[in-house]
Write an enzyme that holds these catalytic residues in place. Structure first.
Site, mmCIF file in Angstrom:
data_model
loop_
_atom_site.group_PDB
_atom_site.id
_atom_site.type_symbol
_atom_site.label_atom_id
_atom_site.label_comp_id
_atom_site.label_asym_id
_atom_site.label_seq_id
_atom_site.Cartn_x
_atom_site.Cartn_y
_atom_site.Cartn_z
ATOM 1 N N ASN A 1 0.867 -1.176 0.000
ATOM 2 C CA ASN A 1 0.000 0.000 0.000
ATOM 3 C C ASN A 1 0.908 1.232 0.000
ATOM 4 O O ASN A 1 1.441 1.614 1.041
ATOM 5 C CB ASN A 1 -0.902 -0.029 1.239
ATOM 6 C CG ASN A 1 -1.897 1.115 1.263
ATOM 7 O OD1 ASN A 1 -1.852 2.013 0.414
ATOM 8 N ND2 ASN A 1 -2.793 1.096 2.232
ATOM 9 N N ARG B 1 -2.520 -2.063 -3.503
ATOM 10 C CA ARG B 1 -3.739 -1.283 -3.303
ATOM 11 C C ARG B 1 -3.647 -0.042 -4.194
ATOM 12 O O ARG B 1 -2.647 0.678 -4.153
ATOM 13 C CB ARG B 1 -3.856 -0.861 -1.849
ATOM 14 C CG ARG B 1 -5.044 0.015 -1.614
ATOM 15 C CD ARG B 1 -5.235 0.347 -0.153
ATOM 16 N NE ARG B 1 -6.429 1.151 -0.022
ATOM 17 C CZ ARG B 1 -6.458 2.356 0.529
ATOM 18 N NH1 ARG B 1 -5.378 2.892 1.031
ATOM 19 N NH2 ARG B 1 -7.584 3.021 0.603
ATOM 20 N N HIS C 1 -13.095 2.575 0.091
ATOM 21 C CA HIS C 1 -13.081 1.469 1.064
ATOM 22 C C HIS C 1 -13.655 0.192 0.437
ATOM 23 O O HIS C 1 -14.146 -0.691 1.142
ATOM 24 C CB HIS C 1 -13.916 1.780 2.331
ATOM 25 C CG HIS C 1 -13.396 2.891 3.172
ATOM 26 N ND1 HIS C 1 -14.235 3.827 3.747
ATOM 27 C CD2 HIS C 1 -12.151 3.225 3.537
ATOM 28 C CE1 HIS C 1 -13.514 4.693 4.442
ATOM 29 N NE2 HIS C 1 -12.232 4.356 4.323
ATOM 30 N N ARG D 1 -12.712 14.827 8.022
ATOM 31 C CA ARG D 1 -13.461 15.239 6.823
ATOM 32 C C ARG D 1 -14.886 15.636 7.204
ATOM 33 O O ARG D 1 -15.503 14.996 8.054
ATOM 34 C CB ARG D 1 -13.538 14.096 5.806
ATOM 35 C CG ARG D 1 -12.201 13.695 5.234
ATOM 36 C CD ARG D 1 -12.408 12.740 4.055
ATOM 37 N NE ARG D 1 -11.159 12.116 3.667
ATOM 38 C CZ ARG D 1 -10.897 10.803 3.769
ATOM 39 N NH1 ARG D 1 -11.818 9.968 4.232
ATOM 40 N NH2 ARG D 1 -9.738 10.328 3.398
ATOM 41 N N GLU E 1 -8.416 -5.742 4.892
ATOM 42 C CA GLU E 1 -8.227 -5.319 3.496
ATOM 43 C C GLU E 1 -7.015 -6.009 2.874
ATOM 44 O O GLU E 1 -7.031 -6.359 1.699
ATOM 45 C CB GLU E 1 -8.068 -3.793 3.438
ATOM 46 C CG GLU E 1 -9.369 -3.091 3.785
ATOM 47 C CD GLU E 1 -9.218 -1.605 4.023
ATOM 48 O OE1 GLU E 1 -9.259 -0.851 3.059
ATOM 49 O OE2 GLU E 1 -9.074 -1.196 5.198
#
Ligand code: AMP
Length: 397
Positions: free
Chosen positions: A7, A89, A178, A237, A380
């Site tokens: 990643n 990823r 996601h 956010r 993940e």
């Protein structure tokens, strides 16, 4: 089989060497401060090694990872040849990728074409891919996209109600993120239900949060949009916001749109509402100590997540299962209870004792709940490793 999961961020690179069949992780770690100086943190079981290694680019970072993986003392394999495949990823697959794909020139070109949609992450992901290609040219590589799982959404979910030219010419639409986590949870949920044919809402609640509505294993809607800024309020956010707020702030304070969006991405959410922290553990501690702003931040978060669950339940005409995952979803019993407190109207009942679970798979609803409510830890990296193994094995046949 050994799959190296990568990643890559703009100045960091996380890795895990894992077996996609068992999920066993033989080693994992993080390269930080790439382009600045370079630091490798490598973990095998409980043993942690930290080394300062010059990393002028991602290539040196990957090189450092491979070297430590084969190191006689700290390593877990004898040779780089024992790495059967690499899974990367990749943030944004645009409209080009509805599934993971083996990396070749065409795939790289398509990821490049998605840079306008993922301007911060896609270039970093590409640097990770190119660095791996340079140091292990004969090892198959797979790209796993954060957006791919959501590509089954129907147009009524993914189209924005703005002039069509922006969709046709510029690919402006809802994509969602996601996706690797939502896919992993949807698959595990199907195993738990013993069928693929059911309806669920998954709440991925962490520092970044998103919800997805899934029917028969396929995504029907999701709360993030063109970018990860949309949906529920998050750590830093804002989540959904009237676009006129941007116009007002930019005009009044002479701020550029870019700066305003940085504020909405990095200085908003529960951090802004609480004035204390983006970390839910700090907010819970603050609320317990009587801080009203922390209470408001948590209340707002529970309320907005519950609203999305309600909306998606209507979109799916009822649900059979509600799942919680990621840092907050897996660990924060107060958040789960707070969200579910709005959902009695649809027959959701959770058992307070079972809801105390942290970080483990557990059905937390009562036997007479109309909807099964589960905590399912996400993984993940395992999903990336499994997709990688599946594609690489299929290509061999
Ligand atoms: P993630 O982005 O999935 O790693 O999730 C990070 C978020 O999970 C942070 O806001 C953490 O505060 C939150 N989190 C982790 N453990 C707990 C916990 N025990 N209670 C409340 N929040 C937690």
């Amino acid at each position: 089989m050994n799959v190296l999961v990568i990643n890559a961020g703009s100045s960091s690179l996380k890795y895990q060497l894992m077996n996609p069949e068992t999920g066993d992780v033989s080693a994992k770690g993080l390269c930080e401060r790439i382009y600045i100086d370079g630091r490798l943190t490598h973990k095998v079981g409980d043993k942690k090694v930290v080394k300062d290694i010059p990393m002028p680019t991602h290539s040196e970072a990957i090189q450092a990872v491979l070297e430590i993986l084969v190191d006689p003392v700290d390593g877990v394999i004898k040779s780089v040849d024992e790495i059967d495949a690499v899974g990367h990823r990749v943030l944004h697959g645009g409209m080009k990728f509805s599934d993971s794909c083996i990396i070749d020139d065409a795939c790289i070109e398509a990821i490049e074409a998605c840079i306008p949609l993922g301007p911060l992450h896609n270039p970093a992901n590409l640097m990770g891919i190119r660095a791996c290609q340079a140091v292990m040219p004969n090892t198959p590589q797979v790209a796993v996209f954060d957006t791919a799982f959501h590509m089954t959404m129907p147009p009524k979910a993914y189209r924005y109600a703005i002039p069509t030219e922006y969709y046709k010419n510029d690919d402006i639409r809802r994509y969602g993120f996601h996706g690797t986590s939502h896919k992993y949870i949807a698959r595990r949920a199907a195993e738990l239900m013993g069928t693929k044919n059911f309806k669920m809402v998954n709440c991925h609640l962490g520092n970044g949060s998103s919800l997805s509505a899934v029917k028969d294993g396929k995504c029907q809607d999701t709360s993030m949009g063109l970018s990860p800024l949309a949906g529920v309020p998050m750590g830093t956010r804002s989540g959904d916001i009237d676009a006129c707020v941007v116009q007002f702030i930019c005009n009044k304070y002479g701020m550029s749109v870019d700066d305003c969006l940085t504020m909405l991405n990095k200085k908003s959410g529960v951090l802004a509402l609480s004035g204390v922290s983006s970390d839910f553990r700090d907010l819970c501690a603050g609320a317990e100590a009587g801080n009203e702003d922390c209470k408001l931040a948590l209340d707002k978060f529970y309320y907005e997540v519950a609203k999305y669950v309600g909306a998606y339940t209507a979109a799916l005409n009822g649900i059979d299962m509600l799942t919680f995952t990621a840092g907050v979803g897996e660990n924060d019993a107060d958040a789960r209870a707070g969200i579910c407190s709005y959902l009695g109207f649809m027959g959701v009942k959770i058992d307070p004792e079972k809801n105390k679970i942290r970080g483990q798979e557990m059905k937390i609803s009562t036997e007479d709940s109309a909807v099964q409510v589960w905590v399912i830890p996400t993984n993940e990296e395992l999903m990336i490793a499994q997709d990688t193994a599946e594609l690489v094995n299929a290509a061999k046949k």
